[in-house]
Design an enzyme around this catalytic site. Sequence first.
Site, PDB file in Angstrom:
ATOM      1  N   SER A  70       0.844  -1.199   0.000  1.00 23.59           N
ATOM      2  CA  SER A  70       0.000   0.000   0.000  1.00 23.59           C
ATOM      3  C   SER A  70       0.876   1.243   0.000  1.00 23.59           C
ATOM      4  O   SER A  70       1.996   1.217   0.533  1.00 23.59           O
ATOM      5  CB  SER A  70      -0.877   0.012   1.262  1.00 23.59           C
ATOM      6  OG  SER A  70      -1.540   1.268   1.397  1.00 23.59           O
ATOM      7  N   TYR A  99      -1.635  -0.991  10.166  1.00 26.15           N
ATOM      8  CA  TYR A  99      -1.715  -1.322   8.729  1.00 26.15           C
ATOM      9  C   TYR A  99      -0.496  -0.784   7.973  1.00 26.15           C
ATOM     10  O   TYR A  99       0.166  -1.524   7.226  1.00 26.15           O
ATOM     11  CB  TYR A  99      -3.007  -0.724   8.175  1.00 26.15           C
ATOM     12  CG  TYR A  99      -3.236  -0.897   6.692  1.00 26.15           C
ATOM     13  CD1 TYR A  99      -3.609  -2.127   6.164  1.00 26.15           C
ATOM     14  CD2 TYR A  99      -3.112   0.191   5.819  1.00 26.15           C
ATOM     15  CE1 TYR A  99      -3.851  -2.274   4.790  1.00 26.15           C
ATOM     16  CE2 TYR A  99      -3.359   0.051   4.464  1.00 26.15           C
ATOM     17  CZ  TYR A  99      -3.719  -1.177   3.950  1.00 26.15           C
ATOM     18  OH  TYR A  99      -3.954  -1.322   2.603  1.00 26.15           O
TER      19      TYR A  99
HETATM   20  N1  NAD Z   1      -8.524  -0.393  -2.240  1.00 29.70           N
HETATM   21  C1  NAD Z   1      -7.528   0.413  -1.922  1.00 29.70           C
HETATM   22  O1  NAD Z   1      -7.639   1.639  -1.991  1.00 29.70           O
HETATM   23  C2  NAD Z   1      -6.216  -0.179  -1.490  1.00 29.70           C
HETATM   24  C3  NAD Z   1      -5.127   0.692  -1.331  1.00 29.70           C
HETATM   25  C4  NAD Z   1      -3.909   0.174  -0.939  1.00 29.70           C
HETATM   26  C5  NAD Z   1      -3.775  -1.177  -0.701  1.00 29.70           C
HETATM   27  N2  NAD Z   1      -4.852  -2.014  -0.837  1.00 29.70           N
HETATM   28  C6  NAD Z   1      -4.653  -3.435  -0.568  1.00 29.70           C
HETATM   29  O2  NAD Z   1      -5.152  -4.179  -1.658  1.00 29.70           O
HETATM   30  C7  NAD Z   1      -5.557  -5.471  -1.211  1.00 29.70           C
HETATM   31  C8  NAD Z   1      -6.963  -5.758  -1.698  1.00 29.70           C
HETATM   32  O3  NAD Z   1      -7.823  -4.773  -1.195  1.00 29.70           O
HETATM   33  P1  NAD Z   1      -9.254  -4.439  -1.826  1.00 29.70           P
HETATM   34  O4  NAD Z   1      -9.409  -2.981  -1.718  1.00 29.70           O
HETATM   35  O5  NAD Z   1      -9.397  -5.123  -3.129  1.00 29.70           O
HETATM   36  O6  NAD Z   1     -10.198  -5.083  -0.722  1.00 29.70           O
HETATM   37  P2  NAD Z   1     -11.627  -5.796  -0.839  1.00 29.70           P
HETATM   38  O7  NAD Z   1     -12.220  -5.832   0.516  1.00 29.70           O
HETATM   39  O8  NAD Z   1     -12.429  -5.181  -1.924  1.00 29.70           O
HETATM   40  O9  NAD Z   1     -11.212  -7.283  -1.180  1.00 29.70           O
HETATM   41  C9  NAD Z   1     -10.500  -8.012  -0.221  1.00 29.70           C
HETATM   42  C10 NAD Z   1     -10.904  -9.459  -0.300  1.00 29.70           C
HETATM   43  O10 NAD Z   1     -10.199 -10.144   0.749  1.00 29.70           O
HETATM   44  C11 NAD Z   1     -11.113 -11.063   1.353  1.00 29.70           C
HETATM   45  N3  NAD Z   1     -10.689 -11.380   2.710  1.00 29.70           N
HETATM   46  C12 NAD Z   1     -10.964 -10.701   3.850  1.00 29.70           C
HETATM   47  N4  NAD Z   1     -10.435 -11.354   4.897  1.00 29.70           N
HETATM   48  C13 NAD Z   1      -9.796 -12.456   4.408  1.00 29.70           C
HETATM   49  C14 NAD Z   1      -9.069 -13.502   4.996  1.00 29.70           C
HETATM   50  N5  NAD Z   1      -8.862 -13.577   6.321  1.00 29.70           N
HETATM   51  N6  NAD Z   1      -8.560 -14.471   4.195  1.00 29.70           N
HETATM   52  C15 NAD Z   1      -8.763 -14.434   2.850  1.00 29.70           C
HETATM   53  N7  NAD Z   1      -9.446 -13.466   2.248  1.00 29.70           N
HETATM   54  C16 NAD Z   1      -9.962 -12.481   3.015  1.00 29.70           C
HETATM   55  C17 NAD Z   1     -12.448 -10.378   1.303  1.00 29.70           C
HETATM   56  O11 NAD Z   1     -13.512 -11.328   1.445  1.00 29.70           O
HETATM   57  C18 NAD Z   1     -12.401  -9.698  -0.056  1.00 29.70           C
HETATM   58  O12 NAD Z   1     -12.916 -10.523  -1.072  1.00 29.70           O
HETATM   59  C19 NAD Z   1      -5.382  -5.448   0.300  1.00 29.70           C
HETATM   60  O13 NAD Z   1      -4.149  -6.019   0.648  1.00 29.70           O
HETATM   61  C20 NAD Z   1      -5.391  -3.966   0.627  1.00 29.70           C
HETATM   62  O14 NAD Z   1      -4.720  -3.686   1.835  1.00 29.70           O
HETATM   63  C21 NAD Z   1      -6.069  -1.533  -1.236  1.00 29.70           C
END
Ligand code: NAD
Length: 267
Positions: free
Chosen positions: A146, A159
Amino acid sequence: MTIELTGKAAMITGAAQGIGEASARIMAGRGAAVMLTDINEAGVKAAAAAITAAGGRAIGMAMDARDEASIRAALDASCAAFGRLDILHNNAGGTDPARDAQALEMTNETWREVFAFNMDSIHWGCKHAIPLMIAGGGGAIVNTVSGAALVGMSNQIAYGSAKAAAASYTRYIAVQYGHKNIRCNAIAPGLIMTPNALEVLPANIVKALTKHNTLPRNGRPEDIGELAAFLASDAAGYINGQLIRVDGGSGIRSAHDADNRDIMGLG
Ligand SMILES: NC(=O)c1ccc[n+]([C@@H]2O[C@H](COP(=O)([O-])OP(=O)(O)OC[C@H]3O[C@@H](n4cnc5c(N)ncnc54)[C@H](O)[C@@H]3O)[C@@H](O)[C@H]2O)c1
């Protein structure tokens, strides 16, 4: 060289929705056989079924990224189903900003939980995937970290710290296993309009985050999925241990520039 994944097998964590789902869909579209894993079993099976319906090769499986045995079982199942493992996208992660805010109020339980989800999961994924990859001649690991790993913020200290640890871990894996033809790279997304981001972030925080974007649109899950597919492909065969920001340029912008732009009347 084009971004072609035919003949490769991938496992992606957190793939029921958001970035993981986009990564799985894009990798399958480039020819990879993909194991989608997620704690949301119904959701991940539906995501895999949609890829299959579109002509791709995909399986959905329940997996808890906070549990080493669960990750190992999913990697073994992926290898058994596709006969090999070439790609691991360690993508599952996130936090609860209501509990993960500032250091002095942080409970040890929250701290450990956030590290387990965002850092331990990546270690366990690498630990159990690398031997499977080496058996097949090598592989590529992509870790979703991130932009929070690269700065300091007024909230989400666990985080940001766990993601920074994961960014560092990426470089160590690259150095320790590169000679075995294992590449390991990380992607640092800025704000990406996934269901999770929209659900957990208050509207005023989203507004503040998007203010620093240099581009006229917000980030999409596919922006990360495209880079994950590239890093996983042979086209990226000489890229190892890198952290690449995908954030619309918000991370490189001067802290004051968005305000300056307003003052200068540039819109
Ligand atoms: N969306 C953003 O702005 C953003 C920014 C920086 C980093 N990220 C990172 O990107 C990655 C994906 O994030 P996203 O925004 O797509 O999130 P999201 O919530 O849309 O998708 C995350 C998925 O992970 C699953 N999940 C939750 N707990 C879990 C567990 N214990 N084991 C397995 N799966 C699990 C959820 O069911 C979901 O399908 C994460 O690592 C997040 O920290 C996202």
